[in-house]
Design an enzyme around this catalytic site. Structure first.
Site, PDB file in Angstrom:
ATOM      1  N   LYS A 192       5.872  51.446   2.952  1.00 39.05           N
ATOM      2  CA  LYS A 192       4.478  51.069   3.142  1.00 39.05           C
ATOM      3  C   LYS A 192       4.286  49.553   3.100  1.00 39.05           C
ATOM      4  O   LYS A 192       3.605  48.982   3.953  1.00 39.05           O
ATOM      5  CB  LYS A 192       3.610  51.756   2.080  1.00 39.05           C
ATOM      6  CG  LYS A 192       3.654  53.284   2.133  1.00 39.05           C
ATOM      7  CD  LYS A 192       2.718  53.923   1.145  1.00 39.05           C
ATOM      8  CE  LYS A 192       3.119  53.687  -0.294  1.00 39.05           C
ATOM      9  NZ  LYS A 192       4.395  54.347  -0.649  1.00 39.05           N
ATOM     10  N   GLU A 202      31.345  74.620  -9.833  1.00 38.79           N
ATOM     11  CA  GLU A 202      30.979  73.881  -8.617  1.00 38.79           C
ATOM     12  C   GLU A 202      31.442  74.618  -7.355  1.00 38.79           C
ATOM     13  O   GLU A 202      30.751  74.585  -6.332  1.00 38.79           O
ATOM     14  CB  GLU A 202      31.563  72.464  -8.652  1.00 38.79           C
ATOM     15  CG  GLU A 202      31.054  71.598  -9.800  1.00 38.79           C
ATOM     16  CD  GLU A 202      29.545  71.488  -9.844  1.00 38.79           C
ATOM     17  OE1 GLU A 202      28.892  71.558  -8.779  1.00 38.79           O
ATOM     18  OE2 GLU A 202      28.998  71.349 -10.954  1.00 38.79           O
TER      19      GLU A 202
END
Length: 452
Positions: A68, A284
């Site tokens: 922005k 994992e």
């Protein structure tokens, strides 16, 4: 009290921004919307002839780091006009009247430098909804002065006020009405194409090795903001310097991405037992296999190297760029999160599951409650928002448990069917600690004889 009536605005360089739209990648729609503002600041007579008016205020909406501020500077650079930047909190003062005086001073300075862009970052700090009970408090007076100042300059003054916030719901309605911030431009997180462009922009003036793959980097960084990517490239350069290498390579950028997601990899791993290392490998591997084969997502990296953020290992899953999640997408994300715990139970038994899935369980709870309370994706409660109905918390909890138990059972059964792959991935992790996307895909292909 010194400088009571002075604005704390920080002018950019010598009033003129050297940033242009060419320096802002990945938000082409927002740039297109702002081109008419550029034309007005450059050629106001053209607008006067046809009787067209340009908005006095433009509000840039979006999460932190989406660009922005950079876009506001680029707007000033394109229009070759003065640029005054200030943060909303600069106007907040415990002394009544100081904030209002600073607003008046800010607009006086802008009129001297016209054409001029006033950029107010974090405008919600002064533009929040006014308190009708205590309307004389300092914050309310400051907002009143901002509204009056915006009313006080004419179209001929050549002043545009740009506000930036990620909290539109907190802004006072008087700020948002026509004639003030009536143009609102949303700046979201960059998509795949935009992330590639942002990587390329932040790679300019850097020495890169030939192994840099911008397409791969864009896939690895879903949900990264432009600021995150800038941070990654800067960190990668620091890693290259630390290793006394003359060029930034993919290993440096991969390391920087992992640092942002999971933290720095621990150097001293002597205190980790083989038992814990093996359990982490299966945990994992469970996440990765469920994500790849059950949810059909890309898995970009699996690691059992502990990090400074407290993770014993991590799996990076690429969910792609989606504006809205379907019910199936949410169920798949729940299954992916449960894959680690399911793998632990499958290999070690239900009595030996560990605390390693605590973060996964928090994520699962967030997702399933969203399905029930916010998204109307549950048959029992239907399409009703339950976010403000605290009396139903126990019923929601019971329904959440049923949904999660059902998904967990399916996930556990799926891993049982693919137990040979689970062993292979876990063993490969124990050997090398890290498996990248190409190697993981190769393992899956060898077992399933399928192409990706």
């Amino acid at each position: 009290i010194f400088n009571m009536g002075k604005s704390k605005a920080k002018e950019n360089g010598e009033d003129i921004s050297d940033v242009t739209f060419a320096d802002v990648a990945g938000i082409d729609e927002a740039k297109q919307e702002l081109k008419e503002v550029v034309d007005f600041l450059k050629e106001p007579e053209k607008f006067k002839k046809i009787g067209a008016k340009i908005p006095k205020g433009v509000l840039l909406l979006g999460e932190p780091g989406t660009g922005k501020t950079l876009l506001a500077k680029a707007l000033a650079g394109e229009a070759n006009c003065s640029f005054i930047s200030v943060t909303g909190s600069n106007f907040v003062d415990k002394f009544v009247g100081n904030g209002a005086a600073r607003v008046r001073h800010l607009f006086e300075e802008a009129k001297k430098k016209k054409p001029c862009i006033i950029f107010i970052d974090e405008i919600d700090a002064i533009g929040g909804k006014r308190n009708s009970i205590n309307g004389s408090e300092e914050r309310n007076q400051t907002l009143n002065e901002l509204l009056a100042s915006m009313n006080g300059f004419s179209d001929d003054d050549g002043i545009i006020v740009i506000g930036a916030t990620n909290r539109l719901d907190t802004l006072d309605n008087a700020l948002l009405r026509s004639g003030r911030f009536d143009t609102k431009i949303y700046i979201g997180l960059p998509d795949l194409k935009a992330r590639k462009q942002i990587f390329q922009v932040h790679s300019e003036n850097k020495f890169l090795s030939e192994d840099i793959d911008f397409d791969s980097l864009a896939r690895m960084t879903s949900y990264f903001s432009g600021a995150d990517i800038e941070n990654v490239m800067n960190k990668a350069g620091l890693y290259a310097l630390k290793e006394e290498e003359s060029m930034i390579s993919m290993k440096h950028i991969n390391k920087a991405i992992n640092h942002l997601i999971a933290g720095e990899e621990k150097k001293d791993r002597a205190g980790i037992s083989e038992k814990d290392k093996k359990l982490t490998a299966y945990h994992e591997a469970g996440h990765a296999i469920v994500a790849k084969l059950y949810s059909e997502c890309n898995v970009t990296k699996i690691s059992i190297i502990p990090t400074t953020h407290g993770a014993g290992g991590y799996t990076l899953i690429d969910y792609g760029d989606i504006s809205y999640m379907s019910k199936k997408d949410i169920i798949n994300q729940i299954a992916n999160a449960l894959g680690g715990r399911a793998a632990e139970e499958l290999i070690y038994g239900n009595d030996n599951v560990t605390t390693g899935a605590s973060a996964d369980i928090r994520r699962v709870t967030e997702l399933v409650e969203g399905m029930i309370k916010s998204y109307g994706m549950n048959e029992k409660f239907g399409m009703i928002s339950l976010e403000n109905h605290t009396g139903l918390d126990l019923e929601v909890l019971k329904e959440s448990k049923l949904i999660v138990s059902d998904i967990y059972s399916s996930t556990l059964e799926f891993l049982k069917e693919n137990k040979d792959i689970l062993h292979e991935v876990a063993n490969r992790l124990l050997e090398n600690e890290v498996i990248l996307e190409s190697e993981f895909d190769s393992i899956i292909k060898n077992f399933h004889r399928i192409e990706f």
